[in-house]
Design a protein around this motif. Structure first.
Motif, PDB file in Angstrom:
ATOM      1  N   ALA A   9       1.281 -12.568  17.315  1.00 46.86           N
ATOM      2  CA  ALA A   9       2.257 -10.714  17.556  1.00 46.86           C
ATOM      3  C   ALA A   9       2.331 -10.329  15.610  1.00 46.86           C
ATOM      4  N   ASN A  10       2.044  -9.310  15.788  1.00 53.98           N
ATOM      5  CA  ASN A  10       2.391  -8.982  13.966  1.00 53.98           C
ATOM      6  C   ASN A  10       2.516  -6.760  14.095  1.00 53.98           C
ATOM      7  N   HIS A  11       3.514  -6.902  13.423  1.00 53.04           N
ATOM      8  CA  HIS A  11       4.008  -5.525  13.434  1.00 53.04           C
ATOM      9  C   HIS A  11       4.109  -4.893  12.173  1.00 53.04           C
ATOM     10  N   VAL A  12       3.592  -3.990  11.912  1.00 55.58           N
ATOM     11  CA  VAL A  12       3.810  -3.275  10.398  1.00 55.58           C
ATOM     12  C   VAL A  12       5.407  -2.750  10.191  1.00 55.58           C
ATOM     13  N   THR A  13       5.968  -3.282   9.907  1.00 56.74           N
ATOM     14  CA  THR A  13       7.559  -2.123   9.874  1.00 56.74           C
ATOM     15  C   THR A  13       8.011  -1.664   8.646  1.00 56.74           C
ATOM     16  N   GLU A  14       8.894  -0.689   8.143  1.00 56.60           N
ATOM     17  CA  GLU A  14       9.615  -1.051   6.995  1.00 56.60           C
ATOM     18  C   GLU A  14      10.224  -1.868   6.539  1.00 56.60           C
ATOM     19  N   TRP A  15      10.071  -3.537   6.645  1.00 52.03           N
ATOM     20  CA  TRP A  15      10.624  -4.142   5.697  1.00 52.03           C
ATOM     21  C   TRP A  15      10.473  -4.415   4.945  1.00 52.03           C
ATOM     22  N   GLY A  16      10.708  -4.833   3.417  1.00 48.50           N
ATOM     23  CA  GLY A  16      10.407  -5.255   2.738  1.00 48.50           C
ATOM     24  C   GLY A  16       9.959  -4.261   1.299  1.00 48.50           C
ATOM     25  N   LYS A  17       9.963  -4.780   0.247  1.00 52.05           N
ATOM     26  CA  LYS A  17       9.268  -3.295  -0.707  1.00 52.05           C
ATOM     27  C   LYS A  17       8.234  -3.579  -1.101  1.00 52.05           C
ATOM     28  N   GLN A  18       6.775  -4.062  -0.443  1.00 53.77           N
ATOM     29  CA  GLN A  18       5.326  -3.916  -0.688  1.00 53.77           C
ATOM     30  C   GLN A  18       4.855  -2.765  -0.579  1.00 53.77           C
ATOM     31  N   PRO A  19       3.902  -1.970  -1.010  1.00 56.05           N
ATOM     32  CA  PRO A  19       3.004  -0.742  -0.276  1.00 56.05           C
ATOM     33  C   PRO A  19       2.865  -1.305   0.972  1.00 56.05           C
ATOM     34  N   LEU A  20       2.494   0.128   1.755  1.00 55.33           N
ATOM     35  CA  LEU A  20       1.698  -0.312   3.376  1.00 55.33           C
ATOM     36  C   LEU A  20       1.015  -1.100   3.143  1.00 55.33           C
ATOM     37  N   LYS A  21      -0.734  -0.411   2.309  1.00 56.94           N
ATOM     38  CA  LYS A  21      -1.642  -1.003   2.479  1.00 56.94           C
ATOM     39  C   LYS A  21      -1.182  -3.061   2.538  1.00 56.94           C
ATOM     40  N   PHE A  22      -0.264  -3.319   2.089  1.00 55.59           N
ATOM     41  CA  PHE A  22       0.337  -4.802   2.164  1.00 55.59           C
ATOM     42  C   PHE A  22       0.666  -4.918   3.703  1.00 55.59           C
ATOM     43  N   ARG A  23       1.506  -4.420   3.733  1.00 58.97           N
ATOM     44  CA  ARG A  23       2.304  -4.772   5.607  1.00 58.97           C
ATOM     45  C   ARG A  23       1.101  -4.343   5.754  1.00 58.97           C
ATOM     46  N   VAL A  24      -0.097  -3.806   5.821  1.00 59.36           N
ATOM     47  CA  VAL A  24      -1.391  -2.938   7.417  1.00 59.36           C
ATOM     48  C   VAL A  24      -1.947  -4.757   7.342  1.00 59.36           C
ATOM     49  N   ASP A  25      -2.306  -5.037   6.123  1.00 62.29           N
ATOM     50  CA  ASP A  25      -3.443  -6.007   4.945  1.00 62.29           C
ATOM     51  C   ASP A  25      -2.284  -7.514   6.062  1.00 62.29           C
TER      52      ASP A  25
END
Length: 735
Positions: free
Chosen positions: A572-588
């Motif tokens: 299970a992988n969730h997109v959150t606000e952690w980290g400094k990467q852009p939204l696309k990076f987090r979603v990918d």
């Protein structure tokens, strides 16, 4: 020269030579029991003195008659005990090394000598066979049955044992392994893992040297927090993705485990795995059967990639709950609200769930407790009634509102634990694991409920059952487990050394009851992250939570290591606000498994909202490839500037390739092509970049056609670099 001084030397070598040739003679007389999968054979031998030994574990031979010749090819130091290579090493008699089993008999004697009695090998279906081998210490009437379950196509073997006796009084089991293996290679490279909360699955590879290397846990619950019970052993040289002989091993047990790797004086490796016997000696009554958990292992001769693909296939077909089924995408409220929410705010999040396009809304921690409201993690745990201030109409109003918004509803629970500030704690202090004469010590302000107690098992079962009885449309459970066991003591048990084992058995009893009544409801196995991840637990859960650390850059490394042992559909992988990467990076990054979101949808910029809505649709298009495809790890983030891995479907006509920049210093990126894997060399493919952010374009020429042969031998450059830190590719055969 003093001739007399040489006599002891000559006599010693004479004895050794006699021992060696005697061993050869014995080998010729042995009964051999080959346990064969499609590519491998684990060969047991029975000596003329009825010792059960391991003659060979390696590539399957064309003729099973030749297994009797294997040991003659070794010219090693003599085995003084003749049980160094025992299939289940017993303590207290001839054995000089670490045992798999040790006991104290009813008369106080500590010796054990197990002799072969009989064996049976039967086919359970066209792919699975099972061997059972009976051993007995005839002096005491102590019996051991060894079991080997062979999954032929996947080359997976599960081992376990059953212990019983006919002595007049109880026998104390002081060690009780599940499996015992023996290898005769030149060198051994162990890859093990270590971690802590938000820092899970860090690999370490080392050359095994003489003595014992132990991987273990004494935490009671959340047993994998510091050292997971999965490991690899590469033979002769470190294994790569595509080359080398490597053993994957894992304990199917959710409690304390112990894995001993002992390099003996003959430079051979003895591997013993099972429950940890630490503080856990077990009194076994006459006629009672003690069954150990399963130890699974898989031997690959073509590197780690082949091993993980076979293990994934086995897990999805035989172990993971609904491993070939569907999974729900979701929106979780935790990072949007933490403990601070009420019904109206949750209603708005339910609308966001619909707008986002995912399947389910998950209500996390903080929804329960009245006398001791759950407004932080200090109180309320154990009091599973909806908080009247936050949810005046109960959980049912949320389930109903979710249905009216066209989405499903799920809920978080942590039923094994209790806060001292709770009604449950004050009403039933005898249900809590704690020493009666010592000060309580807390882990996240919690103590552990005593699941060795049937009354506690009933309570935990009813936490789940009552939720479903009140809310039949409830569609998902997130089961958390955050505390470890301090001051181990059960007011229920007469034998305190049984607690660590009986706790886990009690947990499994509860989960069996839940699954009997609710067989298909999706449940996430969460333990503050990856603190409890094993294939015994995953028989009851559809997915697990790898880490509370959702920084996408860190997750690339964690998910890479988890991918060796667990298939993407279970992660299970969730997109959150952690980290400094852009939204696309987090979603990918989150798409490399079972996708979820933990974001405030209402605060997204219009382009961000547009992107995530489109990303959910993109994920729906590729998820079956990710979940059910074969995994090929292409560029290791630990050794290169970018990570690349791909999933290929069974027909080899569709694949998805995930690429991420992990080092942005000095303009780093994918400077060379990446060799793809798993394609059909005769097919021709087009490659298209997908999941683009609105307003951006791709560097990839999607009209170019490549042969599978070219893509696997020359490769393809995903053109990852500054401004293109995350590139997601879809590969499709040209029809």
């Amino acid at each position: 020269m003093n001739i007399t001084a040489l006599k002891p030397f000559k006599i010693t070598w004479a004895v050794l030579l006699c021992t060696f040739f005697s061993a050869l003679a014995h080998a010729q007389e042995n009964l051999y029991i080959p346990l064969e999968t499609q590519h491998n054979a684990l060969v047991l031998s029975v000596s003329n003195s009825h010792d059960l030994n391991i003659a060979y574990y390696g590539k399957r031979l064309n003729s099973d008659k030749e297994y009797s010749s294997v040991l003659r090819q070794y010219n090693q130091t003599g085995d003084y005990s003749q049980v160094l290579d025992a299939a289940y090493t017993s303590a207290g008699s001839r054995n000089l090394m670490e045992p798999a089993i040790s006991v104290i008999h009813a008369d106080g004697n500590t010796s054990l000598s197990l002799k072969y009695i009989s064996h049976k090998v039967e086919d359970l279906d066209e792919n699975i066979s099972q061997a059972s081998i009976k051993l007995e210490d005839t002096a005491y009437g102590f019996n051991v049955s060894l079991y080997y379950k062979l999954y032929k196509k996947e080359d997976v073997i599960e081992q376990w044992s059953e212990l019983s006796h006919n002595e007049k009084g109880p026998v104390e089991l002081t060690k009780f392994a599940s499996g015992n293996l023996y290898f005769r290679d030149a060198q051994y490279y162990l890859t093990q893992y270590h971690g802590d909360w938000a820092h899970e699955m860090n690999p370490e590879t080392s050359l095994l040297t003489h003595g014992i290397k132990t991987i273990d846990s004494k935490l009671g619950t959340r047993a994998n927090l510091f050292q997971p019970s999965v490991f690899m052993v590469a033979m002769d040289q470190p294994a790569t993705e595509d080359e080398g002989t490597v053993l994957f091993g894992a304990m199917e047990w959710s409690g304390n485990f112990k894995i001993d790797l002992e390099l003996d004086y003959r430079d051979n490796l003895r591997l013993i795995a099972g429950m940890n016997n630490y503080a856990s000696s077990y009194k076994l009554e006459k006629g009672e059967i003690f069954e150990t958990p399963k130890f699974l292992h898989l031997l690959s001769h073509n590197g780690k990639g082949e091993a993980s693909r076979k293990l994934h296939s086995w897990a999805k077909d035989y172990k993971l709950l609904d491993g070939n089924g569907e999974r729900l995408t979701l929106l979780n409220n935790w990072e949007a609200t933490y403990f601070d929410f009420e019904e109206k705010k949750l209603f708005e999040l339910l609308k966001d769930t619909k707008e986002l396009g995912v399947d389910l809304f998950l209500l996390d921690d903080g929804w329960f407790g009245n006398k001791y409201p759950r407004n932080n993690d200090d109180a309320g745990l154990g009091d599973w009634q909806a908080n009247k201030r936050k949810l005046p109409n109960g959980v049912s109003s949320l389930v109903k509102e979710a249905g009216e918004n066209g989405v499903k509803f799920g809920i978080w629970i942590e039923p094994e634990m209790v806060n001292p500030e709770s009604e449950l704690y004050h009403e039933h202090p005898e249900w809590v694991i704690k020493q009666p004469k010592r000060k309580e010590h807390y882990f996240r302000n919690q103590l552990v409920l005593d699941l060795s107690n049937p009354k506690v098992q009933d309570f935990v079962f009813n936490v789940v059952n009552d939720l479903f009885l009140e809310n039949p449309e409830l569609a998902y459970i997130k089961w958390d487990c955050n505390a470890v066991i301090y001051n181990a003591y059960s007011s229920h048990l007469d034998k305190q050394s049984h607690l660590y084992i009986d706790y886990v058995k009690g947990l499994y009893n509860v989960l069996e009851r839940i699954r009997k009544k609710y067989p298909k409801v999706p449940m996430m196995l969460c333990s503050g992250g990856g603190g409890r991840v094993d294939y015994a637990a995953l028989e009851y859960f559809t997915e697990f939570w790898p880490s509370d650390n959702t920084d996408p850059l860190e997750r690339i490394f964690m998910q890479w290591e988890y991918s060796y042992f667990y298939p993407a559909i279970s992660v299970a992988n969730h997109v959150t606000e952690w980290g400094k990467q852009p939204l696309k990076f987090r979603v990918d990054v989150a798409m490399m498994g079972k996708l979820g979101f933990d974001i405030v949808v209402g605060e997204l910029e219009q382009k961000d909202l547009q992107f995530v809505q489109h990303a959910v649709k993109t994920y729906d298009d590729i998820k079956q490839i990710v979940w059910q495809g074969d995994l090929y790890r292409l560029s290791d983030p630990k050794n290169t500037d970018f990570a690349s891995l791909m999933y290929v479907n069974e027909e080899k006509d569709q694949a998805v390739v995930f690429n991420y920049l992990v080092n942005n210093r000095y303009g780093q990126g994918s400077k060379r092509p990446v060799k793809l894997g798993g394609l059909d060399p005769e097919k021709r493919y087009r490659i298209q970049e997908i999941n683009l952010y609105p307003g951006t374009s791709s560097y990839i020429d999607s009209n170019q056609v490549y042969s599978g042969d070219f893509l696997m031998k020359i490769g393809f450059n995903p053109k990852v670099g500054k401004g293109k830190e995350s590139v997601l590719l879809k590969v499709e055969a040209v029809r």
